[in-house]
Write a protein that holds these residues in place. Structure first.
Motif, PDB file in Angstrom:
ATOM      1  N   UNK A 188     -79.952 -10.001 110.577  1.00 38.11           N
ATOM      2  CA  UNK A 188     -81.034 -10.427 111.466  1.00 38.11           C
ATOM      3  C   UNK A 188     -82.340  -9.709 111.126  1.00 38.11           C
ATOM      4  N   UNK A 189     -82.229  -8.438 110.745  1.00 38.86           N
ATOM      5  CA  UNK A 189     -83.409  -7.627 110.425  1.00 38.86           C
ATOM      6  C   UNK A 189     -83.860  -7.798 108.982  1.00 38.86           C
ATOM      7  N   UNK A 190     -83.057  -8.479 108.170  1.00 38.65           N
ATOM      8  CA  UNK A 190     -83.400  -8.664 106.763  1.00 38.65           C
ATOM      9  C   UNK A 190     -83.265  -7.393 105.940  1.00 38.65           C
ATOM     10  N   UNK A 191     -82.356  -6.504 106.348  1.00 43.36           N
ATOM     11  CA  UNK A 191     -82.144  -5.247 105.629  1.00 43.36           C
ATOM     12  C   UNK A 191     -80.777  -5.222 104.971  1.00 43.36           C
ATOM     13  N   UNK A 192     -80.705  -4.642 103.788  1.00 46.08           N
ATOM     14  CA  UNK A 192     -79.441  -4.459 103.078  1.00 46.08           C
ATOM     15  C   UNK A 192     -78.985  -3.017 103.300  1.00 46.08           C
ATOM     16  N   UNK A 193     -77.902  -2.858 104.044  1.00 49.26           N
ATOM     17  CA  UNK A 193     -77.408  -1.527 104.397  1.00 49.26           C
ATOM     18  C   UNK A 193     -75.970  -1.357 103.933  1.00 49.26           C
ATOM     19  N   UNK A 194     -75.501  -0.132 104.044  1.00 44.31           N
ATOM     20  CA  UNK A 194     -74.081   0.160 103.870  1.00 44.31           C
ATOM     21  C   UNK A 194     -73.527   0.545 105.231  1.00 44.31           C
ATOM     22  N   UNK A 195     -72.291   0.135 105.483  1.00 45.42           N
ATOM     23  CA  UNK A 195     -71.627   0.399 106.752  1.00 45.42           C
ATOM     24  C   UNK A 195     -70.250   0.970 106.436  1.00 45.42           C
ATOM     25  N   UNK A 196     -69.943   2.104 107.036  1.00 50.37           N
ATOM     26  CA  UNK A 196     -68.642   2.734 106.860  1.00 50.37           C
ATOM     27  C   UNK A 196     -67.980   2.881 108.222  1.00 50.37           C
ATOM     28  N   UNK A 197     -66.693   2.594 108.268  1.00 45.54           N
ATOM     29  CA  UNK A 197     -65.914   2.758 109.496  1.00 45.54           C
ATOM     30  C   UNK A 197     -64.723   3.636 109.165  1.00 45.54           C
TER      31      UNK A 197
ATOM     32  N   UNK B 172     -61.368   6.220 110.799  1.00 42.36           N
ATOM     33  CA  UNK B 172     -60.488   6.436 111.944  1.00 42.36           C
ATOM     34  C   UNK B 172     -60.804   7.782 112.588  1.00 42.36           C
ATOM     35  N   UNK B 173     -60.026   8.176 113.579  1.00 38.12           N
ATOM     36  CA  UNK B 173     -60.295   9.407 114.327  1.00 38.12           C
ATOM     37  C   UNK B 173     -60.219  10.650 113.447  1.00 38.12           C
ATOM     38  N   UNK B 174     -59.489  10.592 112.356  1.00 47.92           N
ATOM     39  CA  UNK B 174     -59.391  11.721 111.436  1.00 47.92           C
ATOM     40  C   UNK B 174     -60.437  11.712 110.343  1.00 47.92           C
ATOM     41  N   UNK B 175     -61.349  10.749 110.392  1.00 48.72           N
ATOM     42  CA  UNK B 175     -62.404  10.663 109.385  1.00 48.72           C
ATOM     43  C   UNK B 175     -61.990   9.968 108.104  1.00 48.72           C
ATOM     44  N   UNK B 176     -60.849   9.283 108.122  1.00 53.42           N
ATOM     45  CA  UNK B 176     -60.376   8.569 106.935  1.00 53.42           C
ATOM     46  C   UNK B 176     -60.965   7.161 106.911  1.00 53.42           C
ATOM     47  N   UNK B 177     -61.457   6.766 105.765  1.00 55.04           N
ATOM     48  CA  UNK B 177     -62.120   5.479 105.623  1.00 55.04           C
ATOM     49  C   UNK B 177     -61.171   4.325 105.926  1.00 55.04           C
ATOM     50  N   UNK B 178     -61.623   3.422 106.782  1.00 55.34           N
ATOM     51  CA  UNK B 178     -60.877   2.217 107.123  1.00 55.34           C
ATOM     52  C   UNK B 178     -61.528   1.002 106.475  1.00 55.34           C
ATOM     53  N   UNK B 179     -62.855   0.951 106.530  1.00 63.84           N
ATOM     54  CA  UNK B 179     -63.580  -0.204 106.017  1.00 63.84           C
ATOM     55  C   UNK B 179     -64.964   0.252 105.549  1.00 63.84           C
ATOM     56  N   UNK B 180     -65.413  -0.302 104.409  1.00 63.82           N
ATOM     57  CA  UNK B 180     -66.715   0.051 103.851  1.00 63.82           C
ATOM     58  C   UNK B 180     -67.322  -1.187 103.228  1.00 63.82           C
ATOM     59  N   UNK B 181     -68.611  -1.401 103.497  1.00 62.78           N
ATOM     60  CA  UNK B 181     -69.314  -2.506 102.847  1.00 62.78           C
ATOM     61  C   UNK B 181     -70.737  -2.097 102.525  1.00 62.78           C
ATOM     62  N   UNK B 182     -71.133  -2.387 101.292  1.00 63.09           N
ATOM     63  CA  UNK B 182     -72.536  -2.255 100.889  1.00 63.09           C
ATOM     64  C   UNK B 182     -73.034  -3.672 100.695  1.00 63.09           C
ATOM     65  N   UNK B 183     -74.010  -4.058 101.476  1.00 67.36           N
ATOM     66  CA  UNK B 183     -74.549  -5.409 101.403  1.00 67.36           C
ATOM     67  C   UNK B 183     -75.233  -5.628 100.062  1.00 67.36           C
ATOM     68  N   UNK B 184     -75.291  -6.888  99.635  1.00 68.75           N
ATOM     69  CA  UNK B 184     -76.011  -7.217  98.408  1.00 68.75           C
ATOM     70  C   UNK B 184     -77.429  -6.685  98.508  1.00 68.75           C
ATOM     71  N   UNK B 185     -77.844  -5.942  97.495  1.00 65.35           N
ATOM     72  CA  UNK B 185     -79.169  -5.356  97.487  1.00 65.35           C
ATOM     73  C   UNK B 185     -79.230  -3.967  98.101  1.00 65.35           C
TER      74      UNK B 185
END
Length: 142
Positions: free
Chosen positions: A27-36, A38-51
């Motif tokens: 919606x904002x027209x920004x390409x970001x990375x998002x990391x999710x 778990x409670x122990x800090x272990x990566x569950x999901x990661x996405x870097x948007x195009x750009x």
């Protein structure tokens, strides 16, 4: 008591959080990375948007890990919520490990009642955008 019941973040929950964050960034027209994580800090999901810039992958992941560990939004505050000057913020980062603690806004814990089940980190916008998107994404499970 030696055993406790605990809630946990599911893959479906992580995907819901990711969808919310991605929608806000698009919606904002920004390409970001998002990391999710778990409670122990272990990566569950990661996405870097195009750009999205490659360094934002590490920033988003660190923000998520830090928010899960402290159970509060990331920013220039210590583990007890005290304000930190630059020297103390850098010192805490070095002591905890650069991949585990950050003073950058954009990390938000995922809370169910009083229990932290994980966290989301957003990187690639300005600090206000990252903070808002992380909070809205974390709250999207409610």
């Amino acid at each position: 008591m030696y055993v406790a019941d605990a809630k946990r973040l599911t893959a479906a929950g992580a995907k819901q959080i990711m969808a919310t964050a991605l929608a806000r960034a698009q919606e904002a027209g920004l390409a970001v990375s998002i990391a999710i994580v778990d409670a122990g800090g272990h990566l569950v999901l990661l996405e870097r948007m195009d750009g999205g810039r490659f360094h934002t992958v590490h920033s988003a992941t660190t923000k998520a890990v830090c928010a899960a560990s402290t159970r509060r939004a990331t920013g220039a505050k210590g583990a007890q919520g005290q304000a930190l000057d630059v020297a103390h913020a850098l010192g805490l980062t070095l002591a905890a490990g650069a991949e585990r603690w950050t003073a950058m806004e954009g990390g938000c814990p995922i809370m169910v009642g009083n229990e932290c089940i994980g966290a989301v980190g957003v990187a690639g916008g300005d600090w206000q955008f990252d903070e808002r998107v992380a909070r809205e994404a974390a709250e999207s499970l409610k």
